[in-house]
Motif scaffolding. Structure first.
Motif, PDB file in Angstrom:
ATOM      1  N   CYS A  72      -6.350  10.676   4.558  1.00  0.00           N
ATOM      2  CA  CYS A  72      -5.816   9.632   3.686  1.00  0.00           C
ATOM      3  C   CYS A  72      -6.930   8.961   2.891  1.00  0.00           C
ATOM      4  CB  CYS A  72      -5.069   8.592   4.509  1.00  0.00           C
ATOM      5  SG  CYS A  72      -6.074   7.759   5.743  1.00  0.00           S
ATOM      6  N   GLY A  73      -6.516   8.177   1.900  1.00  0.00           N
ATOM      7  CA  GLY A  73      -7.442   7.327   1.169  1.00  0.00           C
ATOM      8  C   GLY A  73      -7.778   6.087   1.996  1.00  0.00           C
ATOM      9  N   HIS A  74      -8.549   5.177   1.379  1.00  0.00           N
ATOM     10  CA  HIS A  74      -9.111   4.085   2.166  1.00  0.00           C
ATOM     11  C   HIS A  74      -9.684   3.004   1.259  1.00  0.00           C
ATOM     12  CE1 HIS A  74     -13.052   5.895   1.094  1.00  0.00           C
ATOM     13  NE2 HIS A  74     -12.391   7.035   1.219  1.00  0.00           N
TER      14      HIS A  74
ATOM     15  N   ILE B  65      -4.879   4.530   3.265  1.00  0.00           N
ATOM     16  CA  ILE B  65      -3.895   4.767   2.201  1.00  0.00           C
ATOM     17  C   ILE B  65      -3.381   6.196   2.332  1.00  0.00           C
ATOM     18  CG2 ILE B  65      -3.424   4.631  -0.271  1.00  0.00           C
ATOM     19  CD1 ILE B  65      -6.044   2.979  -0.505  1.00  0.00           C
ATOM     20  N   PRO B  66      -2.339   6.408   3.126  1.00  0.00           N
ATOM     21  CA  PRO B  66      -1.775   7.752   3.235  1.00  0.00           C
ATOM     22  C   PRO B  66      -1.208   8.201   1.897  1.00  0.00           C
ATOM     23  CG  PRO B  66      -0.644   6.197   4.701  1.00  0.00           C
ATOM     24  CD  PRO B  66      -1.575   5.418   3.864  1.00  0.00           C
TER      25      PRO B  66
ATOM     26  N   ILE C 236       0.821  -1.215   0.000  1.00  0.00           N
ATOM     27  CA  ILE C 236       0.000   0.000   0.000  1.00  0.00           C
ATOM     28  C   ILE C 236       0.853   1.263   0.000  1.00  0.00           C
ATOM     29  CG2 ILE C 236      -1.614   1.377   1.386  1.00  0.00           C
ATOM     30  CD1 ILE C 236      -2.992  -0.850  -0.195  1.00  0.00           C
ATOM     31  N   HIS C 237       1.952   1.263   0.741  1.00  0.00           N
ATOM     32  CA  HIS C 237       2.747   2.488   0.809  1.00  0.00           C
ATOM     33  C   HIS C 237       3.585   2.735  -0.436  1.00  0.00           C
ATOM     34  CE1 HIS C 237       2.451   3.533   5.363  1.00  0.00           C
ATOM     35  NE2 HIS C 237       1.330   3.003   4.902  1.00  0.00           N
ATOM     36  N   ASP C 238       3.605   1.769  -1.359  1.00  0.00           N
ATOM     37  CA  ASP C 238       4.182   2.063  -2.671  1.00  0.00           C
ATOM     38  C   ASP C 238       3.305   3.085  -3.394  1.00  0.00           C
ATOM     39  OD1 ASP C 238       6.405   0.317  -2.482  1.00  0.00           O
ATOM     40  OD2 ASP C 238       5.128  -1.383  -2.991  1.00  0.00           O
ATOM     41  N   ILE C 239       1.991   2.988  -3.193  1.00  0.00           N
ATOM     42  CA  ILE C 239       1.060   3.999  -3.703  1.00  0.00           C
ATOM     43  C   ILE C 239       1.370   5.344  -3.036  1.00  0.00           C
ATOM     44  CG2 ILE C 239      -1.375   4.712  -3.806  1.00  0.00           C
ATOM     45  CD1 ILE C 239      -2.105   1.703  -3.691  1.00  0.00           C
TER      46      ILE C 239
ATOM     47  N   GLY D 103      -8.811  -8.257  -6.078  1.00  0.00           N
ATOM     48  CA  GLY D 103     -10.080  -8.197  -5.365  1.00  0.00           C
ATOM     49  C   GLY D 103     -10.182  -7.058  -4.379  1.00  0.00           C
ATOM     50  N   MET D 104      -9.103  -6.304  -4.202  1.00  0.00           N
ATOM     51  CA  MET D 104      -9.168  -5.107  -3.362  1.00  0.00           C
ATOM     52  C   MET D 104      -9.848  -3.969  -4.127  1.00  0.00           C
ATOM     53  SD  MET D 104      -5.512  -4.753  -1.422  1.00  0.00           S
ATOM     54  CE  MET D 104      -5.038  -5.794  -0.052  1.00  0.00           C
ATOM     55  N   THR D 105     -10.673  -3.197  -3.450  1.00  0.00           N
ATOM     56  CA  THR D 105     -11.235  -1.967  -4.005  1.00  0.00           C
ATOM     57  C   THR D 105     -10.787  -0.824  -3.114  1.00  0.00           C
ATOM     58  OG1 THR D 105     -13.324  -2.552  -2.896  1.00  0.00           O
ATOM     59  CG2 THR D 105     -13.199  -2.924  -5.275  1.00  0.00           C
ATOM     60  N   LEU D 106     -10.100   0.136  -3.721  1.00  0.00           N
ATOM     61  CA  LEU D 106      -9.405   1.177  -2.970  1.00  0.00           C
ATOM     62  C   LEU D 106      -9.780   2.557  -3.483  1.00  0.00           C
ATOM     63  CD1 LEU D 106      -5.847  -0.433  -3.210  1.00  0.00           C
ATOM     64  CD2 LEU D 106      -7.493  -0.725  -1.329  1.00  0.00           C
ATOM     65  N   ALA D 107      -9.989   3.483  -2.564  1.00  0.00           N
ATOM     66  CA  ALA D 107     -10.193   4.893  -2.906  1.00  0.00           C
ATOM     67  C   ALA D 107      -8.881   5.624  -2.649  1.00  0.00           C
ATOM     68  CB  ALA D 107     -11.322   5.494  -2.076  1.00  0.00           C
TER      69      ALA D 107
END
Length: 253
Positions: A171-173, A185-186, A148-151, A200-204
């Motif tokens: 942050c995102g989520h 998602i910082p 996640i922190h690569d994003i 299968g993950m859905t991320l904002a």
């Protein structure tokens, strides 16, 4: 706990995201000097409900806050996020962030964009451009095998290389069965940190970028977050699905 979505769940989330994307483009087309944020809010709510959805933000509350009164968040200039729609009239040269959430079939979609009101300054043009591009830099890292922190790192690196600052308090989520899910998602971080990204993950993913200092504060209304130094801020967001080991943007009209 990070929720991995089934095919049926993904279809429901995609439908909510479609309505979000169409609502954003409709509201964006109505942004001009002389329009009130309340008018934009009514346009959004009408479209969402006519599409079989429910405005996800209306009535939403967090511990210690009053229910949010609007169907959209409308944040102007130094307002970073969570601006409450009302009688404020848009003026030439301002920028406005429009954030939309939709609930349909018990699943959520969430996205945001920022746009200029008429002609805007070169600084604001650059701020909008850098913030939007940082979103896509982040999305490009949402691949299986990354974390996640690569994003987060990709967003921060792009923003700071262009002379702006990342808001660190927000942050995102994850999104889907709930409006806000794990993982957080910082928009800043260290490569290789955080949970593994899986299909299968859905991320904002949602960079919030300030023209000046990164610090923010919340106004007395309990919702509106503004820059501490009064300089403008921009906000872009997409809901994405990780599928086939790569990101797919769901909130595109």
């Amino acid at each position: 706990m990070i929720l991995i979505k089934s095919k049926k769940e993904i279809d429901y989330i995609a439908e909510s995201c479609r309505i979000v994307a169409e609502t954003l483009q409709l509201v964006k087309s109505k942004v001009k000097p002389g329009v009130t944020t309340e008018e934009l809010d009514l346009i959004a709510e009408d479209y969402i409900r006519s599409s079989g959805g429910v405005p996800a933000f209306k009535g939403y509350s967090q511990p210690g806050t009053k229910p949010f009164p609007g169907s959209i968040c409308a944040s102007i200039d130094d307002e970073v996020v969570h601006g409450i729609p009302g009688r404020r009239i848009l003026k030439e040269g301002e920028i406005i962030s429009i954030d939309v959430g939709v609930l349909k079939n018990n699943y959520y979609g969430d996205a945001a964009l920022s746009v200029g009101v008429g002609e805007i300054s070169d600084l604001k043009k650059k701020l909008l451009d850098v913030t939007e591009k940082s979103l896509y830099e982040g999305i490009s890292q949402a691949i299986v095998g990354n974390r996640i922190h690569d994003i987060s790192y990709a967003v921060q690196n792009y923003v700071e290389a262009n002379g702006f600052s990342i808001v660190k308090d927000l942050c995102g989520h994850g999104v889907g069965r709930f409006l806000h899910e794990d993982p957080s998602i910082p928009n800043y971080g260290i490569k290789g940190a955080g949970p593994k990204i899986k299909n299968g993950m859905t991320l904002a993913i949602e960079p919030m970028v300030n023209a000046g200092d990164w610090r923010v504060k919340t106004l007395d209304d309990g919702w509106t977050v503004v820059t501490a130094d009064g300089l403008p801020s921009a906000h872009f967001e997409h809901t994405i699905l990780v599928i086939g080991n790569r990101p797919e943007i769901l909130t595109v009209a």
